[in-house]
Motif scaffolding. Sequence first.
Motif, short mmCIF file in Angstrom:
data_model
loop_
_atom_site.label_atom_id
_atom_site.label_comp_id
_atom_site.label_asym_id
_atom_site.label_seq_id
_atom_site.Cartn_x
_atom_site.Cartn_y
_atom_site.Cartn_z
N VAL A 199 0.84 -1.18 0.00
CA VAL A 199 0.00 0.00 0.00
C VAL A 199 0.88 1.24 0.00
O VAL A 199 1.79 1.37 0.83
N SER A 200 0.63 2.16 -0.93
CA SER A 200 1.39 3.39 -0.99
C SER A 200 0.60 4.51 -0.31
O SER A 200 -0.54 4.77 -0.65
N VAL A 201 1.20 5.11 0.70
CA VAL A 201 0.57 6.21 1.42
C VAL A 201 1.51 7.40 1.44
O VAL A 201 2.61 7.33 2.00
N LYS A 202 1.12 8.48 0.75
CA LYS A 202 1.94 9.69 0.69
C LYS A 202 3.35 9.39 0.22
O LYS A 202 4.33 9.83 0.80
N GLY A 203 3.42 8.59 -0.82
CA GLY A 203 4.71 8.32 -1.43
C GLY A 203 5.53 7.27 -0.75
O GLY A 203 6.62 6.92 -1.22
N LYS A 204 5.06 6.73 0.37
CA LYS A 204 5.80 5.69 1.08
C LYS A 204 5.12 4.35 0.88
O LYS A 204 3.90 4.26 0.87
N LEU A 205 5.92 3.30 0.74
CA LEU A 205 5.39 1.96 0.52
C LEU A 205 5.37 1.19 1.84
O LEU A 205 6.39 1.07 2.51
N TYR A 206 4.22 0.71 2.22
CA TYR A 206 4.07 -0.07 3.44
C TYR A 206 3.70 -1.50 3.08
O TYR A 206 2.90 -1.72 2.17
N LEU A 207 4.29 -2.44 3.78
CA LEU A 207 3.99 -3.85 3.55
C LEU A 207 3.19 -4.38 4.73
O LEU A 207 3.61 -4.27 5.88
N HIS A 208 2.04 -4.93 4.45
CA HIS A 208 1.20 -5.52 5.49
C HIS A 208 1.11 -7.02 5.23
O HIS A 208 0.75 -7.44 4.14
N LEU A 209 1.42 -7.81 6.23
CA LEU A 209 1.37 -9.26 6.10
C LEU A 209 0.03 -9.75 6.62
O LEU A 209 -0.30 -9.57 7.79
N ILE A 210 -0.74 -10.35 5.73
CA ILE A 210 -2.06 -10.85 6.09
C ILE A 210 -2.04 -12.35 5.88
O ILE A 210 -1.86 -12.84 4.76
N TYR A 211 -2.22 -13.10 6.95
CA TYR A 211 -2.15 -14.55 6.85
C TYR A 211 -3.49 -15.13 6.44
O TYR A 211 -4.52 -14.79 7.01
N MET A 212 -3.46 -15.94 5.43
CA MET A 212 -4.66 -16.60 4.97
C MET A 212 -5.10 -17.64 5.99
O MET A 212 -4.29 -18.19 6.72
N ALA A 213 -6.37 -17.91 6.03
CA ALA A 213 -6.90 -18.88 6.98
C ALA A 213 -6.36 -20.27 6.68
O ALA A 213 -6.26 -20.67 5.53
N VAL A 214 -5.97 -20.97 7.72
CA VAL A 214 -5.57 -22.37 7.59
C VAL A 214 -6.56 -23.21 8.38
O VAL A 214 -7.30 -22.71 9.21
N THR A 215 -6.57 -24.50 8.08
CA THR A 215 -7.62 -25.38 8.60
C THR A 215 -7.00 -26.59 9.27
O THR A 215 -6.07 -27.19 8.74
N GLN A 216 -7.56 -26.96 10.42
CA GLN A 216 -7.17 -28.21 11.07
C GLN A 216 -8.45 -28.95 11.43
O GLN A 216 -9.06 -28.71 12.47
N ARG A 217 -8.87 -29.84 10.53
CA ARG A 217 -10.06 -30.66 10.75
C ARG A 217 -9.61 -32.05 11.15
O ARG A 217 -8.43 -32.34 11.28
N ARG A 218 -10.56 -32.94 11.31
CA ARG A 218 -10.23 -34.33 11.64
C ARG A 218 -9.63 -35.07 10.44
O ARG A 218 -8.91 -36.05 10.60
N ASP A 219 -9.92 -34.61 9.24
CA ASP A 219 -9.46 -35.29 8.03
C ASP A 219 -8.40 -34.51 7.27
O ASP A 219 -7.57 -35.08 6.58
#
Length: 301
Positions: free
Chosen positions: A16-36
């Motif tokens: 994301v660029s805000v006022k000429g500066k580049l910011y990196l945001h780490l967003i973790y995707m959902a992971v799953t732990q089911r019985r199978d």
Amino acid sequence: MPACFVSYNNMIINKVSVKGKLYLHLIYMAVTQRRDFDDTPAPGFLNPAWMASVPDSRPLSEVTLPGSHNTMARYGGAPTRCQSWPLALQLRAGVRFLDVRVRHVKGNLTIHHGVVYQRAHFGDVLEDVAAFLHERPTEAVLMRLKEEFSETNDIYGSVVSYIHRYAHWNLLWHSRLVPTMVQARGKLIILQDFVGPDLGMRYGSLDIADEWKVPTFLHLPAKWETVRKHLGAAEAGNKAQMFLTYSSGAGIFAYPISVARHINAQLLDHLALRAGKPRRYGILAMDFPAAPLLQTIINFN
């Protein structure tokens, strides 16, 4: 300036660029732990020594074994990723069949899933297996070994060299014959899917169901039917014959993780209905198996 999303395994990098500066945001995707199904970094529980309770006199062909398809394929994103746990954790979770693919370049054996390098070499695999069997001598590990993303058809010498460098010669079961449990304990049993003198058993000697092509989700019922039928054949078949059933599959419009989410659930339901008494299903090789599914398979012994 609109946000730019770049996927990296289970992580999304949001630029994301805000006022000429580049910011990196780490967003973790959902992971799953089911019985199978489990695509988290570690299993819900471990079962590192389950083979200790299998009678010494039982032939390995009569043991029901959980396994992983494309064992080392943890990188490359959805098109190539088949497992989420590292090898050491797979072994401690109860996995006893490994599916290992090596690229051969000038004597070097790197681990690949197709074009994608899996950040490891065959020596890493051998070191993990040797360490596990040293720690748990009641156990045995079967390993299908084949060449991938190279076509030299000449990996035998390099495989032998790696065994001497990263493990030891006596770690192997040196016979085409199916061992009993007492013979198999503490051994790596190579299921040799390449040409050359015998290093162990021949992969082609197994009765194998590997209908891996699943072009779209519409083909999932047909994939499950091949799995179901082969499990029935393994249960009723010659007990001296080793059976291997792959529940894994992939296609252009059906990535391994998506196939596993569907097939693993059907597999667990199918097995749960038959739980409660010993059954011989042979080897079940899976993508993203969960610890309860592994335990269900183990309990048939």
